[in-house]
Design a protein around this motif. Structure first.
Motif, PDB file in Angstrom:
ATOM      1  N   LEU A   1      19.497   5.862 -11.530  1.00  0.00           N
ATOM      2  CA  LEU A   1      20.852   6.251 -11.944  1.00  0.00           C
ATOM      3  C   LEU A   1      21.198   7.678 -11.526  1.00  0.00           C
ATOM      4  N   PRO A   2      21.740   7.891 -10.330  1.00  0.00           N
ATOM      5  CA  PRO A   2      22.035   6.880  -9.323  1.00  0.00           C
ATOM      6  C   PRO A   2      20.755   6.320  -8.682  1.00  0.00           C
ATOM      7  N   ASN A   3      20.781   5.021  -8.369  1.00  0.00           N
ATOM      8  CA  ASN A   3      19.603   4.330  -7.860  1.00  0.00           C
ATOM      9  C   ASN A   3      19.412   4.603  -6.372  1.00  0.00           C
ATOM     10  N   ARG A   4      18.318   5.274  -6.047  1.00  0.00           N
ATOM     11  CA  ARG A   4      18.020   5.608  -4.652  1.00  0.00           C
ATOM     12  C   ARG A   4      16.507   5.548  -4.426  1.00  0.00           C
ATOM     13  N   VAL A   5      16.092   5.050  -3.284  1.00  0.00           N
ATOM     14  CA  VAL A   5      14.712   5.249  -2.855  1.00  0.00           C
ATOM     15  C   VAL A   5      14.684   6.601  -2.149  1.00  0.00           C
ATOM     16  N   LEU A   6      13.893   7.532  -2.686  1.00  0.00           N
ATOM     17  CA  LEU A   6      13.873   8.894  -2.156  1.00  0.00           C
ATOM     18  C   LEU A   6      12.952   9.009  -0.945  1.00  0.00           C
ATOM     19  N   GLY A   7      11.902   8.184  -0.899  1.00  0.00           N
ATOM     20  CA  GLY A   7      10.993   8.246   0.241  1.00  0.00           C
ATOM     21  C   GLY A   7       9.588   7.831  -0.156  1.00  0.00           C
ATOM     22  N   CYS A   8       8.640   8.168   0.712  1.00  0.00           N
ATOM     23  CA  CYS A   8       7.237   7.781   0.553  1.00  0.00           C
ATOM     24  C   CYS A   8       6.417   8.996   0.119  1.00  0.00           C
ATOM     25  N   VAL A   9       5.703   8.847  -0.985  1.00  0.00           N
ATOM     26  CA  VAL A   9       4.842   9.920  -1.492  1.00  0.00           C
ATOM     27  C   VAL A   9       3.460   9.854  -0.849  1.00  0.00           C
ATOM     28  N   GLY A  10       2.993   8.633  -0.582  1.00  0.00           N
ATOM     29  CA  GLY A  10       1.663   8.452  -0.005  1.00  0.00           C
ATOM     30  C   GLY A  10       1.393   6.987   0.234  1.00  0.00           C
ATOM     31  N   GLN A  11       0.171   6.668   0.659  1.00  0.00           N
ATOM     32  CA  GLN A  11      -0.138   5.292   1.021  1.00  0.00           C
ATOM     33  C   GLN A  11      -1.643   5.064   1.078  1.00  0.00           C
ATOM     34  N   HIS A  12      -2.041   3.824   0.755  1.00  0.00           N
ATOM     35  CA  HIS A  12      -3.376   3.313   1.043  1.00  0.00           C
ATOM     36  C   HIS A  12      -3.100   2.283   2.137  1.00  0.00           C
ATOM     37  N   LEU A  13      -3.451   2.576   3.355  1.00  0.00           N
ATOM     38  CA  LEU A  13      -2.991   1.780   4.503  1.00  0.00           C
ATOM     39  C   LEU A  13      -3.234   0.285   4.324  1.00  0.00           C
TER      40      LEU A  13
ATOM     41  N   GLY B   1       0.781  -1.229   0.000  1.00  0.00           N
ATOM     42  CA  GLY B   1       0.000   0.000   0.000  1.00  0.00           C
ATOM     43  C   GLY B   1       0.810   1.275   0.000  1.00  0.00           C
ATOM     44  N   VAL B   2       2.140   1.159  -0.116  1.00  0.00           N
ATOM     45  CA  VAL B   2       3.009   2.341  -0.065  1.00  0.00           C
ATOM     46  C   VAL B   2       3.408   2.763  -1.478  1.00  0.00           C
ATOM     47  N   ILE B   3       3.382   4.076  -1.720  1.00  0.00           N
ATOM     48  CA  ILE B   3       3.860   4.643  -2.985  1.00  0.00           C
ATOM     49  C   ILE B   3       5.241   5.228  -2.725  1.00  0.00           C
ATOM     50  N   ARG B   4       6.252   4.623  -3.332  1.00  0.00           N
ATOM     51  CA  ARG B   4       7.635   5.070  -3.143  1.00  0.00           C
ATOM     52  C   ARG B   4       8.093   5.874  -4.350  1.00  0.00           C
ATOM     53  N   ALA B   5       8.883   6.921  -4.089  1.00  0.00           N
ATOM     54  CA  ALA B   5       9.556   7.650  -5.159  1.00  0.00           C
ATOM     55  C   ALA B   5      10.973   7.105  -5.257  1.00  0.00           C
ATOM     56  N   VAL B   6      11.376   6.764  -6.478  1.00  0.00           N
ATOM     57  CA  VAL B   6      12.683   6.128  -6.695  1.00  0.00           C
ATOM     58  C   VAL B   6      13.437   6.887  -7.775  1.00  0.00           C
ATOM     59  N   ASN B   7      14.678   7.249  -7.483  1.00  0.00           N
ATOM     60  CA  ASN B   7      15.542   7.862  -8.492  1.00  0.00           C
ATOM     61  C   ASN B   7      16.286   6.753  -9.225  1.00  0.00           C
TER      62      ASN B   7
END
Length: 373
Positions: free
Chosen positions: A272-284, A264-270
């Motif tokens: 090259l370079p590969n990084r998980v930037l964080g959580c944009v939102g969620q459906h619990l 249920g988590v929406i992650r933002a991912v960069n």
């Protein structure tokens, strides 16, 4: 007239509240698919009962409106997509039918009743006249509305076609499949080009990045596979997220994608370079079915098993600078909140969102650079 009477009931001097994002849109059944209009604040949704809806959405409180609904499909509506000019809405269903509706009225304009031999899973408009469909059995068809029939039919993949993407010239069509392969088809020459090697798990999504030089595919194993545009045979890199799965993916910028997962988590991912930037939102705790980006790139919409469409502010993602240098991260730290609605607000749920694993790079990978291509 009813409208002025309603306005007069409003307390004197009270302005309608402006929100960062539109309010949630609730459905009676789970929405499988959503699409946002290319120019106007309109959202189309298809649900498990086969119904299709068109809504107008607004950041002004109380201004979301259902404009029409269509019940022509006999079974679950699996995908919806607006034509590039925004005049038509394509819908495909488990009932094997393709419907093309007018956006203004929701009138059924064109129908292909038994378009495929198996249940349809996805649809992609390619230009004003040509569109592609993929089914549960790995079959692809490319259609020309001027001919009223398919101009390319192929079955090169063994499992369902989950998602499709096309290059900027409308020449090469990419198909992600449940058999773990990425298919490449030449639309202009109406032929199959090649299949990638099978990856681990189902490929569930596909997106073009880095000015069309890279292709990213999400997998049911929670890994993003990267392919060079001129090297579809084998993945050039892979990036394992600490997520149960990647079920859908949408590009936000040329380097950043948002991915939806079973958790249920929406992650933002960069990329090259590969990084998980964080959580944009969620459906619990509710699996996310599909993501869609609004024109202008400010708003992201998501649908999930909670029978809601939610909107997220992604306007700040474009301004994030991702350094090649990887800082030492404190293990077990919470996933960074990237929008106001993604903040935990005391929910224990967010205590379980941990920083993602380091990327697992393929041999000879270019995971921290663009590789110069």
């Amino acid at each position: 007239m009813a409208a002025p009477a309603e306005e007069s009931a409003e307390p004197a001097g009270r302005e309608p509240r402006l929100r960062d994002t539109p309010e949630d849109i609730c459905f009676e059944a789970t929405a499988n698919a959503i699409a946002l209009h290319p120019a106007r604040p309109l959202l189309a949704a298809g649900d498990v009962d086969g119904d299709v809806y068109l809504y107008s959405y607004s950041c002004t409180e109380g201004e979301n409106r259902q404009l029409w609904s269509s019940g022509h499909h006999l079974k679950s509506c699996r995908d919806v997509a607006f034509s590039q000019d925004g005049q038509k809405l394509f819908t495909v269903s488990k009932d094997k039918a393709i419907h093309i509706l007018t956006v203004e009225e929701g009138r059924l304009e064109t129908r292909f009743p038994k378009a495929h031999g198996s249940a349809l899973n996805c649809v992609l408009p390619i230009d004003a006249n040509v569109f592609a469909t993929g089914d549960d059995n790995g079959a692809l068809k490319v259609w020309d509305l001027r001919k009223g029939d398919a101009i390319l039919e192929a079955k090169e993949q063994e499992e369902y076609i989950s998602a499709m993407a096309v290059d900027g010239n409308g020449k090469l069509l990419l198909t992600a499949s449940g058999d773990g392969t990425l298919g490449v088809f030449n639309v202009k020459r109406r032929r199959f080009e090649l299949l990638s090697e099978p990856q681990n798990g189902d490929l569930t999504s596909v997106a073009l990045l880095k000015r069309g030089k890279k292709v990213a595919c999400g997998s049911s194993e929670g890994t993003i596979y990267l392919f060079n545009w001129d090297g579809f045979g084998a993945a050039s890199d892979r990036f394992a997220l600490r997520a149960e799965s990647i079920d859908c993916m949408v590009p936000i910028t040329d380097s950043i994608v948002c991915v939806g997962s079973l958790d249920g988590v929406i992650r933002a991912v960069n990329i090259l370079p590969n990084r998980v930037l964080g959580c944009v939102g969620q459906h619990l705790g509710e699996p996310i079915e599909q993501l869609a980006l609004a024109p202008g790139g400010q708003l992201l919409a998501s649908c999930a098993h909670d029978q809601k469409v939610k909107f997220w502010d992604v306007s700040e993602l474009a301004g994030l600078v991702v350094d090649d240098y990887r800082k030492k991260k404190k293990k077990g730290g919470p996933l960074r909140a990237l929008s106001r609605k993604a903040v935990g607000s005391g929910e224990d749920f967010f205590a379980d969102l941990r920083d993602e694993a380091e990327p697992e790079a393929a041999p000879g990978s270019d995971s921290d650079s663009d590789g110069g291509d």
